[in-house]
Design a protein around this motif. Structure first.
Motif, PDB file in Angstrom:
ATOM      1  N   SER A 127      86.452  -9.314  48.217  1.00  0.00           N
ATOM      2  CA  SER A 127      87.220 -10.420  48.797  1.00  0.00           C
ATOM      3  C   SER A 127      88.226 -10.983  47.809  1.00  0.00           C
ATOM      4  CB  SER A 127      86.268 -11.526  49.250  1.00  0.00           C
ATOM      5  OG  SER A 127      86.980 -12.713  49.553  1.00  0.00           O
ATOM      6  N   GLY A 128      89.497 -10.949  48.187  1.00  0.00           N
ATOM      7  CA  GLY A 128      90.542 -11.510  47.334  1.00  0.00           C
ATOM      8  C   GLY A 128      90.504 -13.024  47.294  1.00  0.00           C
ATOM      9  N   HIS A 129      90.226 -13.654  48.445  1.00  0.00           N
ATOM     10  CA  HIS A 129      90.126 -15.114  48.490  1.00  0.00           C
ATOM     11  C   HIS A 129      88.998 -15.610  47.582  1.00  0.00           C
ATOM     12  CE1 HIS A 129      93.006 -15.670  51.756  1.00  0.00           C
ATOM     13  NE2 HIS A 129      92.784 -16.983  51.699  1.00  0.00           N
ATOM     14  N   SER A 130      87.860 -14.942  47.644  1.00  0.00           N
ATOM     15  CA  SER A 130      86.727 -15.359  46.817  1.00  0.00           C
ATOM     16  C   SER A 130      87.050 -15.204  45.334  1.00  0.00           C
ATOM     17  CB  SER A 130      85.481 -14.530  47.166  1.00  0.00           C
ATOM     18  OG  SER A 130      85.126 -14.692  48.519  1.00  0.00           O
ATOM     19  N   ALA A 131      87.700 -14.103  44.993  1.00  0.00           N
ATOM     20  CA  ALA A 131      88.100 -13.893  43.599  1.00  0.00           C
ATOM     21  C   ALA A 131      89.089 -14.967  43.159  1.00  0.00           C
ATOM     22  CB  ALA A 131      88.712 -12.506  43.442  1.00  0.00           C
ATOM     23  N   SER A 132      90.020 -15.315  44.038  1.00  0.00           N
ATOM     24  CA  SER A 132      91.002 -16.357  43.710  1.00  0.00           C
ATOM     25  C   SER A 132      90.321 -17.705  43.516  1.00  0.00           C
ATOM     26  CB  SER A 132      92.048 -16.456  44.826  1.00  0.00           C
ATOM     27  OG  SER A 132      92.825 -15.280  44.904  1.00  0.00           O
TER      28      SER A 132
ATOM     29  N   PHE B   6      95.158 -14.068  35.289  1.00  0.00           N
ATOM     30  CA  PHE B   6      95.921 -13.939  36.532  1.00  0.00           C
ATOM     31  C   PHE B   6      96.179 -12.475  36.864  1.00  0.00           C
ATOM     32  CE2 PHE B   6     100.048 -13.381  38.590  1.00  0.00           C
ATOM     33  CZ  PHE B   6      99.933 -14.201  39.711  1.00  0.00           C
ATOM     34  N   PHE B   7      96.654 -11.725  35.891  1.00  0.00           N
ATOM     35  CA  PHE B   7      96.998 -10.327  36.149  1.00  0.00           C
ATOM     36  C   PHE B   7      95.762  -9.426  36.221  1.00  0.00           C
ATOM     37  CE2 PHE B   7     101.144 -11.830  34.556  1.00  0.00           C
ATOM     38  CZ  PHE B   7     101.947 -11.364  35.582  1.00  0.00           C
ATOM     39  N   LEU B   8      94.725  -9.748  35.471  1.00  0.00           N
ATOM     40  CA  LEU B   8      93.491  -8.965  35.569  1.00  0.00           C
ATOM     41  C   LEU B   8      92.867  -9.106  36.944  1.00  0.00           C
ATOM     42  CD1 LEU B   8      91.661  -9.478  32.144  1.00  0.00           C
ATOM     43  CD2 LEU B   8      92.711  -7.388  33.034  1.00  0.00           C
ATOM     44  N   ARG B   9      92.848 -10.317  37.465  1.00  0.00           N
ATOM     45  CA  ARG B   9      92.291 -10.545  38.800  1.00  0.00           C
ATOM     46  C   ARG B   9      93.041  -9.707  39.834  1.00  0.00           C
ATOM     47  NH1 ARG B   9      94.478 -11.605  43.687  1.00  0.00           N
ATOM     48  NH2 ARG B   9      92.882 -12.327  45.095  1.00  0.00           N
ATOM     49  N   ASP B  10      94.377  -9.752  39.800  1.00  0.00           N
ATOM     50  CA  ASP B  10      95.182  -8.968  40.747  1.00  0.00           C
ATOM     51  C   ASP B  10      94.928  -7.477  40.590  1.00  0.00           C
ATOM     52  OD1 ASP B  10      96.276 -11.166  41.893  1.00  0.00           O
ATOM     53  OD2 ASP B  10      98.320 -10.860  41.161  1.00  0.00           O
ATOM     54  N   THR B  11      94.898  -7.013  39.353  1.00  0.00           N
ATOM     55  CA  THR B  11      94.741  -5.583  39.091  1.00  0.00           C
ATOM     56  C   THR B  11      93.402  -5.061  39.586  1.00  0.00           C
ATOM     57  OG1 THR B  11      96.176  -5.718  37.142  1.00  0.00           O
ATOM     58  CG2 THR B  11      94.714  -3.812  37.309  1.00  0.00           C
ATOM     59  N   PHE B  12      92.321  -5.736  39.210  1.00  0.00           N
ATOM     60  CA  PHE B  12      90.981  -5.280  39.596  1.00  0.00           C
ATOM     61  C   PHE B  12      90.764  -5.367  41.101  1.00  0.00           C
ATOM     62  CE2 PHE B  12      89.753  -5.983  35.090  1.00  0.00           C
ATOM     63  CZ  PHE B  12      89.132  -4.766  34.871  1.00  0.00           C
ATOM     64  N   ILE B  13      91.090  -6.498  41.690  1.00  0.00           N
ATOM     65  CA  ILE B  13      90.822  -6.704  43.118  1.00  0.00           C
ATOM     66  C   ILE B  13      91.658  -5.772  43.970  1.00  0.00           C
ATOM     67  CG2 ILE B  13      90.926  -8.341  45.020  1.00  0.00           C
ATOM     68  CD1 ILE B  13      88.634  -8.835  43.091  1.00  0.00           C
ATOM     69  N   ASP B  14      92.952  -5.677  43.695  1.00  0.00           N
ATOM     70  CA  ASP B  14      93.831  -4.822  44.510  1.00  0.00           C
ATOM     71  C   ASP B  14      93.444  -3.352  44.384  1.00  0.00           C
ATOM     72  OD1 ASP B  14      95.144  -7.082  45.272  1.00  0.00           O
ATOM     73  OD2 ASP B  14      96.880  -6.793  43.957  1.00  0.00           O
ATOM     74  N   SER B  15      93.101  -2.925  43.172  1.00  0.00           N
ATOM     75  CA  SER B  15      92.702  -1.531  42.958  1.00  0.00           C
ATOM     76  C   SER B  15      91.414  -1.207  43.706  1.00  0.00           C
ATOM     77  CB  SER B  15      92.536  -1.248  41.468  1.00  0.00           C
ATOM     78  OG  SER B  15      93.749  -1.431  40.770  1.00  0.00           O
ATOM     79  N   MET B  16      90.448  -2.111  43.641  1.00  0.00           N
ATOM     80  CA  MET B  16      89.178  -1.898  44.325  1.00  0.00           C
ATOM     81  C   MET B  16      89.344  -1.908  45.839  1.00  0.00           C
ATOM     82  SD  MET B  16      86.632  -4.175  41.902  1.00  0.00           S
ATOM     83  CE  MET B  16      85.130  -3.742  42.824  1.00  0.00           C
ATOM     84  N   LYS B  17      90.193  -2.785  46.341  1.00  0.00           N
ATOM     85  CA  LYS B  17      90.444  -2.831  47.783  1.00  0.00           C
ATOM     86  C   LYS B  17      90.973  -1.487  48.291  1.00  0.00           C
ATOM     87  CE  LYS B  17      91.395  -7.751  48.688  1.00  0.00           C
ATOM     88  NZ  LYS B  17      90.622  -7.874  49.931  1.00  0.00           N
ATOM     89  N   ASP B  18      91.957  -0.961  47.564  1.00  0.00           N
ATOM     90  CA  ASP B  18      92.542   0.322  47.965  1.00  0.00           C
ATOM     91  C   ASP B  18      91.522   1.458  47.842  1.00  0.00           C
ATOM     92  OD1 ASP B  18      94.995  -0.754  48.597  1.00  0.00           O
ATOM     93  OD2 ASP B  18      95.863  -0.397  46.620  1.00  0.00           O
TER      94      ASP B  18
END
Length: 304
Positions: A223-228, A177-189
Motif C-alpha cells: 500500500s502506497g498510502h500506508s507507506a506515505s 522521500f526517494f527511498l519510499r517511492d523507489t521501494f514501493i513503486d518497484s514492489m507494486k510493479d
C-alpha cells in the motif's frame, strides 16, 4: 530511554509485522469481503489526505536547506545554486501535495454527484487543465508562501548547532522521500496484485501476498498510502529533542495514530488487503528507523 527498552520496541514492531502478515496470508480475502465499504466518509477522507507526509517532508527539508545556505554558505555562487535548487524542490513538493489532494477531493465530489460510491478513486482520470489547473496553482502558491514564511520565522531563531542538525535531518528526509517511492513503486510493479475493489464481483484473480505476478497494471501490494502515512514518523525529527522533548514525543504518537488510521482506512475502502497495508507500513517504518539511527536520532523522542 534504555537500550533494553528500545530493543523491546523494535522486537514488538517485528512481531506485530509477522503476526499481521500471517493473518493476511490466511484471511486477506475474507477480511476484505466482509469489511469493504466504498461509501465510508472517514476512509474517503484518509484517501484524500492520507499521503501528504512525503511531499510535506520534502517541502520542509528543501526550505531548511535553502535557509541553511542563506545563513551558512559564504560563496555567492554556491549559495545561489543551493537556494535555487531548494526553492524549486519546495515548490515541486507543494505542487505534488496540492495536486494529489485536490484531484482526489474533486473525484469524491464527482462520485457523490453521480450517485456512485464516493470512495472510488479515479482521480488519475481528471484532466489537469482549465479551472482545475488554475485552482491547483492558486492553492499551491498560497500554501507555498505561507510555508516559506512559517519556516523562515522558525529557522531565523535557531542556533547554529541546531541549524546544523536540521541540515542533516533535511538531507535524510530527502533520502527517505526517494527511498519510499523507489521501494514501493518497484514492489507494486513486481507483485502485480489485484486490489480488492477490482474483484468485488469476481474473486478469481485473488492471489496471496507472497505470490509474485509480475508487471500487469495492478498495484495493490504494498500500500502506497500506508507507506506515505507511516513516513510521517520522520516529521518529529525536525523538532529539537533538547528544548522541545515533550512536543517531539507528542508528534511521534500522533504520527503513529495517523499511520494506523490511514492503513486501516485503505482496507475499509477496498483499496488494499491487510497484508498490503502491513507491508507498506513496515517499509516506511524501516526506512525512517534506519535513517534516524544513521543520524544519531531516535524517532520516538531522545537523541542517542
Amino acid at each position: 530511554m534504555s537500550k533494553q527498552r528500545h530493543f523491546r520496541i523494535e522486537y514488538l514492531v517485528i512481531c506485530v509485522f509477522v503476526f499481521l502478515m500471517a493473518i493476511g496470508s490466511l484471511f486477506d480475502k475474507s477480511i476484505s469481503q466482509h469489511l469493504v465499504n466504498q461509501n465510508s466518509l472517514i476512509a474517503t477522507f484518509f484517501q484524500i489526505f492520507g499521503s501528504i507526509a512525503p511531499p510535506l517532508i520534502l517541502f520542509i527539508a528543501s526550505l531548511i536547506i535553502c535557509f541553511y545556505a542563506l545563513y551558512q554558505i559564504r560563496d555567492n555562487i554556491s549559495k545561489f545554486t543551493v537556494m535555487s535548487v531548494s526553492i524549486i524542490g519546495s515548490a515541486y513538493a507543494m505542487w505534488q501535495l496540492v495536486k494529489k489532494c485536490t484531484l482526489r477531493l474533486l473525484c469524491a465530489i464527482n462520485n457523490f454527484h453521480d450517485n456512485i460510491p464516493i470512495g472510488i478513486d479515479s482521480s488519475d482520470k481528471i484532466p489537469v487543465k482549465g479551472n482545475v489547473l488554475f485552482l491547483i496553482i492558486c492553492i499551491t502558491i498560497i500554501l507555498w508562501g505561507i510555508g516559506i514564511f512559517l519556516i523562515y520565522t522558525w529557522i531565523k531563531n535557531v542556533k547554529q548547532a541546531e541549524l546544523q542538525r536540521l541540515m542533516f535531518i533535511s538531507l535524510g528526509g530527502i533520502v527517505a522521500f526517494f527511498l519510499r517511492d523507489t521501494f514501493i513503486d518497484s514492489m507494486k510493479d513486481l507483485w502485480g496484485r489485484w486490489r480488492p475493489r477490482e474483484q468485488l464481483t469476481n474473486w478469481n484473480h485473488f492471489t496471496n501476498w507472497y505470490v509474485i505476478n509480475g508487471k500487469n497494471g495492478h498495484q495493490s501490494f504494498p500500500s502506497g498510502h500506508s507507506a506515505s502515512a507511516w513516513l510521517s514518523l520522520y516529521l518529529p525529527l525536525f523538532i529539537n529533542p533538547n528544548t522541545h522533548k515533550k512536543f517531539r514525543h507528542i508528534a511521534f504518537i500522533l504520527a503513529c495514530i495517523f499511520g494506523i488510521l490511514v492503513a486501516g482506512s485503505r482496507v475499509f475502502i477496498g483499496a488494499h488487503f491487510l497484508s498490503d497495508v502491513t507491508m507498506g507500513s513496515f517499509v516506511s517504518i524501516i526506512i525512517v528507523y534506519c535513517i534516524s539511527r544513521i543520524l544519531g536520532e531516535h524517532i520516538d523522542c531522545n537523541k542517542l
